[in-house]
Design an enzyme around this catalytic site. Structure first.
Site, short mmCIF file in Angstrom:
data_model
loop_
_atom_site.label_atom_id
_atom_site.label_comp_id
_atom_site.label_asym_id
_atom_site.label_seq_id
_atom_site.Cartn_x
_atom_site.Cartn_y
_atom_site.Cartn_z
N ASP A 1 3.90 46.47 -11.10
CA ASP A 1 4.99 47.10 -10.77
C ASP A 1 4.73 48.77 -10.31
OD1 ASP A 1 7.94 47.28 -10.03
OD2 ASP A 1 8.37 48.07 -11.91
N THR A 2 5.28 49.21 -9.21
CA THR A 2 4.92 50.31 -8.68
C THR A 2 6.01 51.33 -8.34
OG1 THR A 2 2.83 49.49 -7.60
CG2 THR A 2 3.92 51.51 -6.51
N GLY B 1 6.63 49.83 2.58
CA GLY B 1 7.22 50.67 1.67
C GLY B 1 7.26 52.34 2.31
N TYR B 2 6.80 53.21 1.51
CA TYR B 2 6.75 54.42 1.74
C TYR B 2 5.54 55.05 2.25
CZ TYR B 2 10.81 54.34 -1.55
OH TYR B 2 12.27 53.95 -2.18
N LYS C 1 -6.89 52.31 2.72
CA LYS C 1 -5.98 52.53 1.55
C LYS C 1 -6.52 52.20 0.16
CE LYS C 1 -1.43 51.29 0.27
NZ LYS C 1 -0.09 50.38 0.36
N HIS D 1 -3.20 53.65 -5.61
CA HIS D 1 -2.77 53.27 -7.01
C HIS D 1 -3.08 51.88 -7.20
CE1 HIS D 1 -0.29 52.92 -3.59
NE2 HIS D 1 0.66 52.10 -4.20
N ARG D 2 -2.73 51.21 -6.28
CA ARG D 2 -2.83 49.63 -6.65
C ARG D 2 -4.22 49.21 -6.89
NH1 ARG D 2 0.38 48.15 -3.33
NH2 ARG D 2 2.19 47.95 -4.80
P1 ITT Z 1 7.22 42.29 -6.40
O1 ITT Z 1 7.92 42.85 -7.27
O2 ITT Z 1 7.70 41.06 -5.66
O3 ITT Z 1 5.66 42.44 -6.43
P2 ITT Z 1 8.12 44.70 -4.69
O4 ITT Z 1 8.20 45.05 -3.18
O5 ITT Z 1 9.48 44.73 -5.50
O6 ITT Z 1 7.55 43.56 -4.95
P3 ITT Z 1 7.22 46.93 -6.76
O7 ITT Z 1 8.50 46.44 -7.44
O8 ITT Z 1 6.21 47.01 -7.40
O9 ITT Z 1 7.32 45.80 -5.48
O10 ITT Z 1 7.55 48.12 -5.80
C1 ITT Z 1 8.84 48.96 -5.46
C2 ITT Z 1 8.91 49.58 -4.29
O11 ITT Z 1 7.98 50.56 -4.32
C3 ITT Z 1 8.52 48.61 -3.11
O12 ITT Z 1 9.72 48.07 -2.70
C4 ITT Z 1 8.01 49.73 -2.25
O13 ITT Z 1 9.29 50.25 -1.68
C5 ITT Z 1 7.49 50.71 -2.96
N1 ITT Z 1 6.03 50.65 -3.03
C6 ITT Z 1 5.30 49.74 -3.98
N2 ITT Z 1 3.93 49.94 -3.73
C7 ITT Z 1 3.69 50.68 -2.38
C8 ITT Z 1 2.86 50.81 -1.48
O14 ITT Z 1 1.62 50.61 -2.01
N3 ITT Z 1 3.02 51.58 -0.58
C9 ITT Z 1 4.04 52.14 -0.35
N4 ITT Z 1 5.15 51.74 -0.91
C10 ITT Z 1 5.08 51.10 -2.12
#
Ligand code: ITT
Length: 196
Positions: free
Chosen positions: A69-70, A150-151, A172, A177-178
């Site tokens: 989770d990110t 995402g962002y 990247k 982070h990931r």
């Molecule tokens: P899963 O839960 O199915 O893995 P998710 O898209 O919901 O996919 P997360 O809950 O981990 O993934 O991430 C939450 C949000 O944070 C995600 O929808 C993006 O908007 C943002 N995010 C996560 N990782 C990112 C990245 O590497 N670069 C940019 N934005 C990111």
């Protein structure tokens, strides 16, 4: 070659993590194991959500697995959107709306420091292990670049002059982070007997 089940529905994440893992591991998705529905993430922290996703998948498949989770944590917004990063602007994963809201909330802000933080939860042989990865950087004023998700079009990591969305997956992954969290996971797995 070892198989690893990764609790994500996000194809971008999958590609990034597979690139870090290289040829030694093949990632399986929830769908590969018959889980089609969205995996719940209803906890108030990244740690809680990573753990919840991994446990959900193990209960349905009986297999060891990991989840990440990110969140994007913005200093001037007291750490928001953080754990709410996916649903910042709307109920869905609307990346464009999230980016617009972030820019609006940062209008006029001098401090544009931010960081991405990833937490991985690994379930292995009845135990749970956690790994964290962080990248520091800043939020720019206009979306730039088309790679990633995402962002990414708004985030420039420290030491660079391009956003994550202007980088290849390999670029990247050099700092993200990931990728940092995944490399810790791989080191851990390499250190375990019987695993590559
Ligand atoms: P899963 O839960 O199915 O893995 P998710 O898209 O919901 O996919 P997360 O809950 O981990 O993934 O991430 C939450 C949000 O944070 C995600 O929808 C993006 O908007 C943002 N995010 C996560 N990782 C990112 C990245 O590497 N670069 C940019 N934005 C990111």
């Amino acid at each position: 070659m070892a198989e690893l089940l990764f609790a994500t529905n996000n194809a971008h994440k999958l590609a990034e993590v597979q690139a870090v893992l290289g040829d030694g591991y093949t990632l399986l998705t929830p769908r590969d194991c018959g889980v089609e529905e969205e995996i719940p993430e209803t906890q108030p922290t990244l740690e809680g959500n990573a753990s919840q996703k991994a446990h959900y998948l193990r209960e349905r498949t009986g297999r060891d697995c990991f989840a990440d989770d990110t969140g994007l944590e913005v200093e001037a917004l007291n750490g928001a959107p953080g754990v709410h990063s996916a649903r910042y602007a709307t109920d869905g994963h609307d990346f464009a709306a999230n980016n617009r809201l972030l820019l609006k909330n940062l209008e006029g802000a001098e401090n544009r420091r931010a960081r991405f933080r990833t937490v991985i939860a690994l379930l292995l042989d009845g135990e749970e292990y956690r790994f964290e990865g962080i990248v520091e950087g800043r939020i720019i004023e206009h979306e730039t670049g088309h790679e990633g998700f995402g962002y990414d079009p708004l985030f420039i990591p420290d030491g660079y002059d391009r956003t994550f969305a202007q980088m290849t997956t390999e670029e990247k992954n050099a700092v993200s982070h990931r990728a940092r969290a995944v490399r810790k996971l791989v080191e851990f797995l390499h250190g375990r007997k019987g695993l590559k």
